[in-house]
Design a protein around this motif. Structure first.
Motif, PDB file in Angstrom:
ATOM      1  N   PHE A  28      40.029  45.838  30.477  1.00  6.62           N
ATOM      2  CA  PHE A  28      40.428  45.029  29.319  1.00  6.62           C
ATOM      3  C   PHE A  28      40.037  45.715  28.011  1.00  6.62           C
ATOM      4  O   PHE A  28      40.829  45.734  27.061  1.00  6.62           O
ATOM      5  CB  PHE A  28      39.813  43.624  29.380  1.00  6.62           C
ATOM      6  N   ARG A  78      38.458  36.939  35.761  1.00 11.49           N
ATOM      7  CA  ARG A  78      39.274  37.849  34.942  1.00 11.49           C
ATOM      8  C   ARG A  78      39.505  37.262  33.552  1.00 11.49           C
ATOM      9  O   ARG A  78      39.325  37.941  32.538  1.00 11.49           O
ATOM     10  CB  ARG A  78      40.620  38.078  35.641  1.00 11.49           C
ATOM     11  N   ASP A  79      39.886  35.996  33.505  1.00 11.52           N
ATOM     12  CA  ASP A  79      40.199  35.358  32.227  1.00 11.52           C
ATOM     13  C   ASP A  79      38.962  35.243  31.340  1.00 11.52           C
ATOM     14  O   ASP A  79      39.043  35.436  30.117  1.00 11.52           O
ATOM     15  CB  ASP A  79      40.839  33.997  32.457  1.00 11.52           C
ATOM     16  N   GLU A 119      38.241  38.702  29.922  1.00  7.64           N
ATOM     17  CA  GLU A 119      39.139  39.017  28.805  1.00  7.64           C
ATOM     18  C   GLU A 119      38.650  38.344  27.529  1.00  7.64           C
ATOM     19  O   GLU A 119      38.632  38.959  26.450  1.00  7.64           O
ATOM     20  CB  GLU A 119      40.573  38.575  29.110  1.00  7.64           C
ATOM     21  N   ARG A 132      37.465  40.313  24.121  1.00  9.29           N
ATOM     22  CA  ARG A 132      38.064  40.055  22.805  1.00  9.29           C
ATOM     23  C   ARG A 132      36.978  39.726  21.772  1.00  9.29           C
ATOM     24  O   ARG A 132      37.031  40.194  20.628  1.00  9.29           O
ATOM     25  CB  ARG A 132      39.090  38.926  22.888  1.00  9.29           C
TER      26      ARG A 132
END
Length: 140
Positions: free
Chosen positions: A26, A119-120, A123, A127
């Motif tokens: 990511f 995973r989410d 991410e 960010r």
């Protein structure tokens, strides 16, 4: 006026087969060359978790060619930010480095359905990290 130096981020988990691979993927994808990215494990697995590969493929990131790498003192020394994910005390400590510990479930032995929320979350954390590093996420 000179450009700001490119920060180097190292992601560390035990096997370098799941969480650290997702985070590195990511950061590489969203950072678009504005961050140097490394990942390693204190006891690397033989291969990246296939459910992790599949979960990232679902969001357009291909890590099928990645392999787990062993954590070295040099990798830590050469990084500006070291992010651990359940590696305990295996990570060497150097004064002046920024250390973060991301509490995340381990995807080992899990199917893709269980990996998706991990995973989410990764991410989202990546960010936030890009914002903290002052480079922002591509496409955000």
């Amino acid at each position: 006026m000179s450009a700001a130096p490119i920060p180097t981020v190292l992601f560390v988990c035990v096997h370098n087969a799941g969480r650290s691979q997702m985070a590195a993927a990511f950061l590489t994808h969203l950072g678009r060359g504005r961050v140097r990215v490394r990942s390693a494990g204190s006891a690397p697995a033989d291969a990246v978790n296939p459910a992790v590969v599949e979960a990232l493929h679902e969001v357009g990131i291909d890590i099928s060619a990645e392999t787990p790498k062993v954590l070295t003192v040099d990798a830590v020394r050469e990084s500006d930010v070291v992010i651990t994910m359940g590696c305990g005390d295996a990570c060497p400590f150097f004064p002046g480095k920024r250390y973060l510990d991301w509490q995340l479930d381990d995807p080992a032995g899990q199917g893709v359905a269980a990996v998706r929320p991990i995973r989410d979350r990764i991410e989202q954390l990546v960010r936030e990290l890009l914002g903290e590093l002052g480079v922002g996420a591509a496409g955000s």
